[in-house]
Design a protein around this motif. Structure first.
Motif, short mmCIF file in Angstrom:
data_model
loop_
_atom_site.label_atom_id
_atom_site.label_comp_id
_atom_site.label_asym_id
_atom_site.label_seq_id
_atom_site.Cartn_x
_atom_site.Cartn_y
_atom_site.Cartn_z
N PRO A 128 8.88 5.38 3.29
CA PRO A 128 9.33 6.17 2.12
C PRO A 128 9.15 5.41 0.80
N ASP A 129 8.98 6.19 -0.28
CA ASP A 129 8.75 5.56 -1.59
C ASP A 129 9.93 4.70 -2.02
N LEU A 130 11.14 5.05 -1.55
CA LEU A 130 12.32 4.27 -1.90
C LEU A 130 12.21 2.85 -1.34
N VAL A 131 11.65 2.75 -0.12
CA VAL A 131 11.47 1.42 0.50
C VAL A 131 10.41 0.63 -0.26
N TRP A 132 9.32 1.33 -0.65
CA TRP A 132 8.29 0.64 -1.45
C TRP A 132 8.90 0.15 -2.76
N ALA A 133 9.79 0.98 -3.37
CA ALA A 133 10.42 0.59 -4.63
C ALA A 133 11.27 -0.66 -4.45
N LEU A 134 12.04 -0.71 -3.34
CA LEU A 134 12.86 -1.91 -3.07
C LEU A 134 11.98 -3.15 -2.97
N LEU A 135 10.85 -3.00 -2.27
CA LEU A 135 9.93 -4.13 -2.11
C LEU A 135 9.35 -4.57 -3.45
N PHE A 136 8.95 -3.58 -4.27
CA PHE A 136 8.31 -3.94 -5.55
C PHE A 136 9.33 -4.45 -6.57
N PRO A 144 10.37 -0.27 -14.85
CA PRO A 144 9.33 0.72 -14.56
C PRO A 144 8.11 0.20 -13.79
N PRO A 145 7.61 -1.05 -14.00
CA PRO A 145 6.42 -1.47 -13.24
C PRO A 145 6.62 -1.33 -11.72
N ALA A 146 7.84 -1.67 -11.25
CA ALA A 146 8.11 -1.54 -9.81
C ALA A 146 8.02 -0.07 -9.39
N GLY A 147 8.52 0.81 -10.25
CA GLY A 147 8.47 2.25 -9.96
C GLY A 147 7.05 2.77 -9.91
N GLY A 220 14.73 5.18 -9.76
CA GLY A 220 15.59 4.53 -10.74
C GLY A 220 16.91 4.06 -10.12
N LEU A 221 17.36 4.75 -9.09
CA LEU A 221 18.63 4.41 -8.44
C LEU A 221 18.58 3.03 -7.80
N VAL A 227 15.07 7.35 -15.80
CA VAL A 227 16.34 8.05 -15.99
C VAL A 227 17.28 7.90 -14.78
N GLY A 228 16.72 7.51 -13.64
CA GLY A 228 17.52 7.28 -12.44
C GLY A 228 18.58 6.20 -12.67
#
Lengths: 269, 265
Positions: A128-136, A144-147, A220-221, A227-228
């Motif tokens: 899931p993209d949320l897991v990719w976001a945690l990694l980045f 934002p770059p991680a997002g 963002g969460l 905006v998250g």
């Protein structure tokens, strides 16, 4: 008895429903059993729902009227969210195309390459993209770059699969015609496959952008910017009326992007 | 006579190799034999019709020549070069000299007639200049326009091919083949899905252009009148073998009809 009535044999009774086979019956039992077991396992009970509904009503009550005091900051974060989504989606789509070509049957240069490309797309798609976001967030820090990177990887997986399928579904006739006259593999891809798959590419790209906009709010969460972050802070501070403003802004952004992509779809396809 | 002449070492005999020579060709799909032991020659400037019943392997034979289908055994010599051993760039080069007009024209939908014709130049050039008409050089565009004019479709140059009629599409496919500047032309039932008048016009056009350039042409057709009118020689396939090989002027109409009746049945 007349000749006509003798010649008509009695019509067999046709059952309204087919009797399920033993295999189908077992599958149904497993599916229903799994659903009951899952609902029981997560502790979702009618009593709990009954207790939760008034609490939800209380939160909704505290959300209205929405607080517009932080509207300028919220709109700025919303713009960042949109930029994250657009940048991530565009980068993802650009990288998805060559990967899809390597993964598509009849386009890929070798079965080993095809399998490797398919495996990579599956990896990007299933995590899931949320897991990719945690990694980045860990890799490149909060913001934002991680997002953007998380959305990019997610879109490579999403669009890569649909691009590859669109390429495989193109009519083989034009491909054969160009191969038969001595065209190179690149010529066949660009001239015979891409034009045929273009409506599907456009539809997938626009859907990717819509999906990216919705997904970027959630990112963002976990600290991936946009905006998250504002939404998380508002909930953490029990500022439900500010949260209502943010949710309405997100709703309007998603609505505008969806309407815009519908318009582009109608114009281009 | 432009045919390749080989001087065999140690021999006083000159061996003339025609532009297309097929020897002992066989194709099987799994256990199913399509044909075997096929021998045929097409001489310089000659128009040869290939006839036979459904499933006799006519289209498969044409597809073998450009290696869209791999033969089980035999040899195919294009101007003296055996194409069956070729791979990669060598195969591309061999294919570039063979024009192929398909039964269903196989044009790229959503692209203009001009872009489709331009694709014929991919036989000799690479890169964006032969991808789309908007990226092509003036010289390439002019040549493509010349061929569109030759098939009577200049006004439709920028029209998308999926908006053209069956006959017009087949003409665009012929223009694409001409853009290729082929030295041998293979044609697979160009008249099959066209009404009689349009089918005759397409066959006439192909015949006229091939004769004007002196290019040998091998045509598969299911229409007796076209076979008789537009070929110098007729080769019939039956039971996976060459069952007829006769000059069209000497062909017995009854024996030809038997091939077509077989095709219908």
């Amino acid at each position: 008895m007349t000749d006509a009535s003798r010649s008509i044999s009695p019509r067999p009774a046709i059952p309204r429903f087919e009797r399920p086979s033993a295999g189908a019956f077992i599958v149904w039992v497993i599916v229903i059993g799994l659903a009951v077991w899952s609902v029981g396992g997560v502790g979702l009970s009618p009593e709990r729902l009954a207790r939760g509904l008034p609490a939800l009503g209380g939160i909704l009550n505290r959300m209205f009227p929405p607080d517009l005091e932080r509207l300028p900051q919220i709109l700025w974060s919303l713009l960042v969210t949109f930029q994250m989504a657009a940048a991530g989606a565009v980068l993802g789509l650009i990288l998805a195309f060559p990967l899809a070509a390597l993964a598509a049957e009849g386009v890929s240069p070798h079965p080993v390459v095809r399998q490797a490309a398919r495996a990579l797309i599956a990896l990007f798609r299933t995590v899931p993209d949320l897991v990719w976001a945690l990694l980045f967030v860990i890799a490149v820090g909060l913001g934002p770059p991680a997002g953007v990177l998380a959305i990019m990887v997610d879109k490579i997986g999403f669009a890569g699969r649909f691009f590859a399928e669109a390429m495989e579904e193109t009519d083989k006739g034009p491909r054969e015609a160009l191969s038969a006259l001595g065209a190179s593999r690149i010529d066949v891809l660009v001239c015979a496959i891409v034009p045929q798959a273009m409506p599907s590419f456009i539809a997938t790209s626009l859907f990717s952008l819509e999906k990216a906009v919705r997904g970027s709010v959630i990112l963002g969460l976990v600290g991936a910017g946009g905006v998250g972050v504002e939404l998380k802070v508002a909930f953490d501070l029990f500022a439900y009326s500010t949260a209502a403003t943010i949710i309405i802004c997100i709703f309007l952004l998603v609505l505008v992007v969806e309407q815009g992509s519908n318009w582009i779809r109608r114009k281009l396809i | 006579m432009n045919a390749l002449v080989l001087n065999c070492p140690g021999s006083a005999v000159e061996t003339t190799i025609p532009p297309l020579r097929v020897r002992n060709l066989a194709v099987s799909f799994g256990a199913k034999r399509i044909f075997d032991g096929i021998d045929l020659d097409v001489a310089e400037g000659e128009a040869v019709s290939l006839i036979g019943g459904n499933g006799s392997g006519k289209s498969t034979l044409l597809r073998c020549i450009v290696r869209l289908v791999e033969p089980t055994e035999g040899s195919i010599l294009i101007r003296g070069q055996d194409v069956l051993g070729l791979r990669g760039e060598g195969l591309r080069r061999a294919r570039s000299g063979i024009g192929f007009v398909f039964q269903k024209h196989n044009l790229v939908p959503r692209l203009s007639a001009l872009s489709n014709v331009l694709h014929g130049a991919q036989a000799r050039a690479k890169g964006p200049g032969v991808w789309f008409q908007s990226l092509a050089s003036s010289q390439m565009r002019d040549e493509a326009m010349t061929w569109l004019e030759a098939v009577g479709l200049l006004p439709q140059a920028l029209q998308r091919v999926d908006s053209l009629s069956g006959g017009q599409s087949q003409r665009v496919a012929i223009a694409r083949m001409l853009m290729q500047r082929p030295k041998l032309v293979l044609v697979d039932e160009p008249d099959a899905s066209l009404d009689p008048k349009t089918g005759r016009e397409v066959m006439e056009l192909l015949h006229r252009l091939a004769k004007a350039k002196g290019v040998p042409i091998l045509i598969v057709s299911h229409r007796l009148e076209h076979v008789k009118s537009y070929s110098d020689r007729i080769i019939g396939l039956a039971s996976g073998r060459v069952a007829l090989n006769v000059e069209s002027g000497l062909a017995d109409p009854a024996s030809l009809r038997s091939f077509f009746e077989d095709a219908v049945s």
